[in-house]
Design a protein around this motif. Structure first.
Motif, short mmCIF file in Angstrom:
data_model
loop_
_atom_site.label_atom_id
_atom_site.label_comp_id
_atom_site.label_asym_id
_atom_site.label_seq_id
_atom_site.Cartn_x
_atom_site.Cartn_y
_atom_site.Cartn_z
N LYS A 209 2.65 -28.26 -38.98
CA LYS A 209 2.46 -28.71 -37.59
C LYS A 209 1.11 -28.23 -37.07
N HIS A 210 0.57 -29.04 -36.18
CA HIS A 210 -0.81 -28.89 -35.73
C HIS A 210 -1.22 -27.46 -35.32
N PRO A 211 -0.43 -26.77 -34.49
CA PRO A 211 -0.92 -25.46 -34.01
C PRO A 211 -1.04 -24.40 -35.10
N PHE A 212 -0.45 -24.65 -36.27
CA PHE A 212 -0.34 -23.58 -37.27
C PHE A 212 -1.40 -23.65 -38.36
N THR A 213 -2.27 -24.66 -38.33
CA THR A 213 -3.34 -24.71 -39.33
C THR A 213 -4.49 -23.80 -38.95
N ARG A 214 -4.68 -23.58 -37.66
CA ARG A 214 -5.79 -22.78 -37.10
C ARG A 214 -7.15 -23.35 -37.48
N ILE A 215 -7.21 -24.67 -37.68
CA ILE A 215 -8.49 -25.34 -37.91
C ILE A 215 -9.14 -25.60 -36.55
N PHE B 147 -6.12 -38.01 -35.43
CA PHE B 147 -7.17 -37.01 -35.24
C PHE B 147 -7.09 -35.85 -36.22
N GLY B 148 -5.91 -35.56 -36.72
CA GLY B 148 -5.76 -34.43 -37.63
C GLY B 148 -4.90 -33.33 -37.03
N HIS B 149 -4.74 -32.25 -37.78
CA HIS B 149 -3.83 -31.17 -37.38
C HIS B 149 -4.62 -29.97 -36.87
N PHE B 150 -4.64 -29.83 -35.56
CA PHE B 150 -5.34 -28.71 -34.91
C PHE B 150 -4.60 -28.38 -33.63
N ASP B 151 -5.00 -27.29 -32.99
CA ASP B 151 -4.22 -26.78 -31.85
C ASP B 151 -4.62 -27.43 -30.53
N VAL B 152 -3.92 -27.03 -29.47
CA VAL B 152 -4.10 -27.63 -28.16
C VAL B 152 -5.51 -27.41 -27.62
N ASN B 153 -6.13 -26.27 -27.94
CA ASN B 153 -7.48 -25.98 -27.45
C ASN B 153 -8.49 -26.97 -28.03
#
Length: 474
Positions: free
Chosen positions: A241-247, A279-285
């Motif tokens: 899930k997106h928030p957990f890749t930390r990319i 867009f890909g897997h990245f966090d809310v920021n």
């Protein structure tokens, strides 16, 4: 004693019945009137060759079979529901889903009247889930509306309350290309086809091989957003899930995305709505940073920046950027749409009718959003069977904006069905007035799309017997 024709009129037979009998053939009468005054049986016999659409109250489901089509543009299991009156209903399991999601429902359908659509839906909806797991329930629901419309000789939209529009606007994905020159040619093709609403894909996948664009991406398979077969050093990117890749995206990466979208906007122009996805897997920021960077280009929406179930994060994003936000293609049933809408977490909803619950449930979702001032676009990536289900729902829902068409470039796509030719005219679909969904499967063409090694509506008797108690309460 057998009644004679003259004695029948001498009795208390009504004028209307006399007129009907007088106009009927005497050969039929001579047999029909031998039923010794049993008027209902006489009328049934006399009218047995009269053309009728159906006897809706007596309609029963007798069989359900499937055939899996491939490349339309993805895999799409087509459902055929047969009845005791010869009517056939067509439905479709969502792209990429198992046909078994539908087949396991067969034992719950046999013997039921398909015109009782909502009653049957409430009985089987417990067997659906989010995304592809909803495909069986939704595909069956489509076929039930097709049968109900055919039984009553009305189009499906009429059974949903009537239509708001005669034409349904489509939005088409922008064909990808390795160069901007190639992209410009593809855009010209879309314009020549008449599409007035477009969608493009861009995101961190296009930055993955360029130095200085991303932080913490080297140990993930960033280019494999949908392919879950490859493991990276940090795990499976597609299933993380997106928030957990930390990319994260660097300033250099953001500038590259801005240049890309800016050039595409120049090609498309500002008169044509242009939305964006993948867009890909990245966090809310990072999602907020990308959203803010895109604001000069007045995109119609940014789609699925984070998974749909992170309601609070969606609200963070929507509150922080001016470009409309949108999600919903994997949500099953109205309840989770209501959560997002009530939280003011998104600007638009995006149900996929083959996951959201079918025609009636999707209309309920749209109606709730409409009351809250939220527009509805619709996701779709299947065959013409599923498209027509979407067309009827879109026609009957006031806040509808546009329907996705993912098979624009699939050769022979429109020929998979009969009853409507062409289906798409200059980026719009005319709402059909034929009964049910308005189309029938063209078996000669559809067989060309049959999945390799698949069977063509083979018997499914192994699914006839119910082997579980279904009640959800005690």
């Amino acid at each position: 004693m057998k009644k004679t024709f003259a004695s029948l009129f001498a009795s208390g037979t009504s004028p209307d019945r006399r007129n009907f009998l007088r106009s009927a053939g005497l050969g039929g009468l001579s047999l029909g009137l031998s039923l010794d005054g049993q008027h209902d049986r006489e009328m049934e016999f006399i009218t047995q060759k009269v053309s009728r659409d159906s006897k809706p109250s007596d309609l029963k489901i007798t069989d359900m079979r499937v055939a899996i089509l491939s490349g339309v543009p993805f895999s799409s299991p087509i459902i055929r529901i047969d009845t005791n009156q010869g009517l056939v209903g067509w439905g479709e399991v969502r792209d990429g889903a198992s046909a078994n999601y539908a087949l396991m429902l067969k034992s719950r359908l046999l013997g039921k009247n398909p015109c009782n659509v909502e009653q049957i839906f409430k009985q089987i909806k417990q067997f659906g889930g989010h995304s592809r797991a909803a495909g069986g329930v939704c595909g069956v629901e489509m076929a039930l509306w097709d049968l109900a419309g055919k039984a009553y000789n009305v189009p499906a939209y009429q059974l949903l309350g009537g239509k708001y529009r005669d034409y349904i606007r489509l939005y088409a994905d922008t064909p990808e290309s390795d160069t901007y020159e190639g992209f410009a040619e593809n855009m010209k093709k879309r314009r020549d086809q008449g599409y007035t609403f477009l969608k493009m894909d861009f995101g961190i996948g296009m930055l993955a091989d360029k130095p200085g664009m991303l932080v913490n991406a080297n140990s993930w398979s960033v280019k494999r957003q949908w392919d879950d077969k490859e493991m990276g050093k940090l795990g499976n990117y597609a299933n993380t899930k997106h928030p957990f890749t930390r990319i994260q995206v660097t300033k250099k990466g953001l500038d590259s995305l801005v240049e890309h979208v800016g050039r595409i906007r120049e090609i498309v122009g500002y008169e044509t709505p242009l939305s964006a996805d993948h867009f890909g897997h990245f966090d809310v920021n990072t999602a907020i940073q990308i959203g803010k960077a895109m604001e000069p280009f007045r995109l119609a929406w940014l789609e699925d920046l984070v998974p749909w179930f992170y309601t609070d994060q969606w609200k963070q994003i929507s509150d922080a950027i001016d470009t409309p936000t949108l999600t919903g293609e994997d949500i099953y049933l109205k309840e989770d749409f209501i959560k997002l809408i009530d939280a003011k977490a998104i600007d638009m909803i995006h149900p996929d009718l083959a996951s959201s619950g079918g025609l009636l449930e999707t209309k309920k979702i749209g109606d709730y959003a409409e009351e809250k001032g939220i527009p509805m676009a619709m996701h779709f990536a299947g065959s013409p069977i599923c498209m027509m289900a979407n067309i009827h729902c879109a026609a009957a829902t006031e806040n509808f904006v546009a329907l996705e068409h993912h098979g624009v470039d699939v050769a022979g796509w429109e020929d998979i069905v009969t009853g409507m030719k062409p289906i798409v005219e200059k980026g719009f679909v005319r709402v059909p007035d034929k009964p049910g969904l308005g189309v029938e499967l063209n078996e000669d063409v559809a067989k060309k799309f049959l999945k390799k090694g698949g069977t063509w509506f083979a018997p499914t008797d192994v699914w006839n017997t119910k082997d579980s108690a279904d009640r959800e309460w005690s």
